[in-house]
Design a protein around this motif. Structure first.
Motif, PDB file in Angstrom:
ATOM      1  N   ALA A  52      -7.878   2.752   9.063  1.00 55.84           N
ATOM      2  CA  ALA A  52      -8.179   1.948   7.842  1.00 55.84           C
ATOM      3  C   ALA A  52      -8.566   0.507   7.973  1.00 55.84           C
ATOM      4  O   ALA A  52      -9.676   0.196   7.836  1.00 55.84           O
ATOM      5  CB  ALA A  52      -7.093   2.072   6.755  1.00 55.84           C
ATOM      6  N   PHE A  53      -7.860  -0.188   9.006  1.00 60.28           N
ATOM      7  CA  PHE A  53      -8.225  -1.446   9.238  1.00 60.28           C
ATOM      8  C   PHE A  53      -9.477  -1.526  10.170  1.00 60.28           C
ATOM      9  O   PHE A  53     -10.390  -2.473   9.914  1.00 60.28           O
ATOM     10  CB  PHE A  53      -6.894  -2.237   9.823  1.00 60.28           C
ATOM     11  N   ALA A  54      -9.481  -0.713  11.042  1.00 63.98           N
ATOM     12  CA  ALA A  54     -10.927  -0.551  11.951  1.00 63.98           C
ATOM     13  C   ALA A  54     -12.047  -0.507  11.033  1.00 63.98           C
ATOM     14  O   ALA A  54     -13.181  -1.146  11.446  1.00 63.98           O
ATOM     15  CB  ALA A  54     -10.552   0.663  13.013  1.00 63.98           C
ATOM     16  N   ALA A  79      -7.182   0.632  -2.511  1.00 58.83           N
ATOM     17  CA  ALA A  79      -5.904   1.346  -2.473  1.00 58.83           C
ATOM     18  C   ALA A  79      -5.801   2.230  -3.668  1.00 58.83           C
ATOM     19  O   ALA A  79      -5.221   3.500  -3.574  1.00 58.83           O
ATOM     20  CB  ALA A  79      -5.075   0.284  -2.609  1.00 58.83           C
ATOM     21  N   PHE A  80      -6.334   1.978  -4.807  1.00 56.84           N
ATOM     22  CA  PHE A  80      -6.171   2.650  -5.882  1.00 56.84           C
ATOM     23  C   PHE A  80      -7.384   3.970  -5.652  1.00 56.84           C
ATOM     24  O   PHE A  80      -6.734   4.989  -5.887  1.00 56.84           O
ATOM     25  CB  PHE A  80      -6.910   1.996  -7.090  1.00 56.84           C
ATOM     26  N   PHE A  81      -8.412   3.755  -4.999  1.00 52.29           N
ATOM     27  CA  PHE A  81      -9.245   5.020  -4.758  1.00 52.29           C
ATOM     28  C   PHE A  81      -8.558   5.869  -3.858  1.00 52.29           C
ATOM     29  O   PHE A  81      -8.385   7.132  -4.048  1.00 52.29           O
ATOM     30  CB  PHE A  81     -10.373   4.655  -4.200  1.00 52.29           C
ATOM     31  N   ALA A  84      -5.486   7.880  -5.722  1.00 54.56           N
ATOM     32  CA  ALA A  84      -6.259   8.915  -6.245  1.00 54.56           C
ATOM     33  C   ALA A  84      -6.763   9.793  -5.492  1.00 54.56           C
ATOM     34  O   ALA A  84      -6.670  11.135  -5.954  1.00 54.56           O
ATOM     35  CB  ALA A  84      -7.431   8.169  -7.280  1.00 54.56           C
ATOM     36  N   PHE A  85      -7.532   9.787  -4.460  1.00 61.75           N
ATOM     37  CA  PHE A  85      -7.946  10.794  -3.562  1.00 61.75           C
ATOM     38  C   PHE A  85      -6.769  11.623  -3.013  1.00 61.75           C
ATOM     39  O   PHE A  85      -6.915  12.832  -2.936  1.00 61.75           O
ATOM     40  CB  PHE A  85      -8.722  10.183  -2.334  1.00 61.75           C
ATOM     41  N   ASP A  86      -5.766  10.941  -2.744  1.00 59.16           N
ATOM     42  CA  ASP A  86      -4.598  11.653  -2.116  1.00 59.16           C
ATOM     43  C   ASP A  86      -3.993  12.767  -3.128  1.00 59.16           C
ATOM     44  O   ASP A  86      -3.588  13.778  -2.767  1.00 59.16           O
ATOM     45  CB  ASP A  86      -3.343  10.776  -1.556  1.00 59.16           C
ATOM     46  N   ILE A  87      -3.875  12.270  -4.336  1.00 62.18           N
ATOM     47  CA  ILE A  87      -3.315  12.814  -5.575  1.00 62.18           C
ATOM     48  C   ILE A  87      -4.110  14.070  -5.674  1.00 62.18           C
ATOM     49  O   ILE A  87      -3.917  15.167  -5.929  1.00 62.18           O
ATOM     50  CB  ILE A  87      -3.050  11.917  -6.763  1.00 62.18           C
ATOM     51  N   CYS A  88      -5.567  13.933  -5.795  1.00 67.66           N
ATOM     52  CA  CYS A  88      -6.287  14.900  -6.167  1.00 67.66           C
ATOM     53  C   CYS A  88      -6.470  15.984  -5.146  1.00 67.66           C
ATOM     54  O   CYS A  88      -6.647  17.210  -5.427  1.00 67.66           O
ATOM     55  CB  CYS A  88      -8.117  14.104  -6.255  1.00 67.66           C
ATOM     56  N   ILE A  89      -6.485  15.433  -3.765  1.00 72.00           N
ATOM     57  CA  ILE A  89      -6.386  16.601  -2.448  1.00 72.00           C
ATOM     58  C   ILE A  89      -5.168  17.606  -2.618  1.00 72.00           C
ATOM     59  O   ILE A  89      -5.122  18.526  -2.822  1.00 72.00           O
ATOM     60  CB  ILE A  89      -6.380  15.932  -1.304  1.00 72.00           C
ATOM     61  N   GLY A  90      -4.149  16.841  -3.178  1.00 70.59           N
ATOM     62  CA  GLY A  90      -2.719  17.529  -3.283  1.00 70.59           C
ATOM     63  C   GLY A  90      -2.912  18.277  -4.347  1.00 70.59           C
ATOM     64  O   GLY A  90      -2.450  19.675  -4.354  1.00 70.59           O
ATOM     65  N   ARG A  91      -3.202  17.946  -5.539  1.00 70.39           N
ATOM     66  CA  ARG A  91      -3.389  18.910  -6.753  1.00 70.39           C
ATOM     67  C   ARG A  91      -4.628  20.101  -6.723  1.00 70.39           C
ATOM     68  O   ARG A  91      -4.196  21.046  -7.002  1.00 70.39           O
ATOM     69  CB  ARG A  91      -3.907  17.898  -7.980  1.00 70.39           C
ATOM     70  N   PHE A 115       3.345   2.052   1.689  1.00 73.77           N
ATOM     71  CA  PHE A 115       3.361   1.013   2.917  1.00 73.77           C
ATOM     72  C   PHE A 115       1.744   0.881   3.216  1.00 73.77           C
ATOM     73  O   PHE A 115       1.350  -0.154   3.084  1.00 73.77           O
ATOM     74  CB  PHE A 115       4.105   1.077   3.996  1.00 73.77           C
ATOM     75  N   GLY A 116       1.365   1.903   3.428  1.00 72.24           N
ATOM     76  CA  GLY A 116      -0.279   1.931   4.101  1.00 72.24           C
ATOM     77  C   GLY A 116      -0.962   1.617   2.656  1.00 72.24           C
ATOM     78  O   GLY A 116      -2.132   0.727   3.085  1.00 72.24           O
ATOM     79  N   LEU A 117      -0.838   1.867   1.506  1.00 70.64           N
ATOM     80  CA  LEU A 117      -1.742   1.529   0.532  1.00 70.64           C
ATOM     81  C   LEU A 117      -1.530   0.049   0.222  1.00 70.64           C
ATOM     82  O   LEU A 117      -2.543  -0.609   0.099  1.00 70.64           O
ATOM     83  CB  LEU A 117      -1.192   2.176  -0.902  1.00 70.64           C
ATOM     84  N   VAL A 118      -0.491  -0.390   0.358  1.00 70.04           N
ATOM     85  CA  VAL A 118      -0.056  -2.152   0.193  1.00 70.04           C
ATOM     86  C   VAL A 118      -0.651  -2.885   1.227  1.00 70.04           C
ATOM     87  O   VAL A 118      -1.500  -3.788   0.795  1.00 70.04           O
ATOM     88  CB  VAL A 118       1.436  -2.362   0.238  1.00 70.04           C
ATOM     89  N   CYS A 119      -0.499  -2.413   2.481  1.00 71.20           N
ATOM     90  CA  CYS A 119      -1.590  -2.952   3.548  1.00 71.20           C
ATOM     91  C   CYS A 119      -2.847  -2.870   3.147  1.00 71.20           C
ATOM     92  O   CYS A 119      -3.712  -3.900   3.615  1.00 71.20           O
ATOM     93  CB  CYS A 119      -1.283  -2.389   4.705  1.00 71.20           C
ATOM     94  N   LEU A 120      -3.345  -1.724   2.812  1.00 69.68           N
ATOM     95  CA  LEU A 120      -4.959  -1.770   2.324  1.00 69.68           C
ATOM     96  C   LEU A 120      -5.478  -2.523   1.409  1.00 69.68           C
ATOM     97  O   LEU A 120      -6.373  -3.225   1.325  1.00 69.68           O
ATOM     98  CB  LEU A 120      -5.144  -0.375   2.041  1.00 69.68           C
ATOM     99  N   CYS A 121      -4.373  -3.070   0.380  1.00 69.89           N
ATOM    100  CA  CYS A 121      -4.745  -4.087  -0.672  1.00 69.89           C
ATOM    101  C   CYS A 121      -5.188  -5.459   0.087  1.00 69.89           C
ATOM    102  O   CYS A 121      -5.949  -6.148  -0.400  1.00 69.89           O
ATOM    103  CB  CYS A 121      -3.552  -4.354  -1.443  1.00 69.89           C
TER     104      CYS A 121
END
Length: 132
Positions: A52-54, A79-81, A84-91, A115-121
């Motif tokens: 994600a950083f790259a 991070a929000f997107f 939400a994307f992860d939740i939608c894929i799961g559901r 932690f990855g989402l916090v880093c993405l922020c």
């Protein structure tokens, strides 16, 4: 802000989601059989954050934001997107129940997605500082 900015932000969201989806598939198919699910999930938090950083490093400057607060807002939106994307894929795609999705965000269960989402922020802000 012109029309170009939201289009670039949307493209960044789609690029991140695509890369992370392929990253998850690669983890499941290639890494999990070699080192086990628990280790693969922990390793993928690190490699996914680096990926994600790259992507942010290449794409954020083209968005042409001009302040630290704008970069922080972009990071929070990304991070929000991604959450939400992860939740939608799961559901929707994997048909997971909520009780199976929420542990993905809980570090106490061995998953470091939060932690990855916090880093993405903070990634767009970090890129802005590194590139200026």
């Amino acid at each position: 802000m012109d029309l170009d900015t939201p289009i670039r932000i949307g493209a960044l969201c789609l690029l991140l989601a695509s890369a992370e989806t392929l990253h998850g598939i690669a983890r499941t198919v290639l890494v999990t059989p070699l080192i086990g699910k628990e280790r693969a999930v922990k390793l993928s938090a690190v490699t996914g954050t680096a990926l994600a950083f790259a992507i942010c490093f290449m794409q954020v400057p083209g968005i042409d934001l001009r302040s630290a607060s704008a970069h922080l807002a972009l990071g929070a939106g990304l991070a929000f997107f991604m959450a939400a994307f992860d939740i939608c894929i799961g559901r929707l795609l994997m048909h997971k129940q909520w009780k199976k999705i929420w542990p993905d965000f809980n570090p106490h269960t061995g998953n470091y997605l939060l932690f990855g989402l916090v880093c993405l922020c903070f990634m767009p802000l970090s890129v802005w500082y590194l590139r200026s």
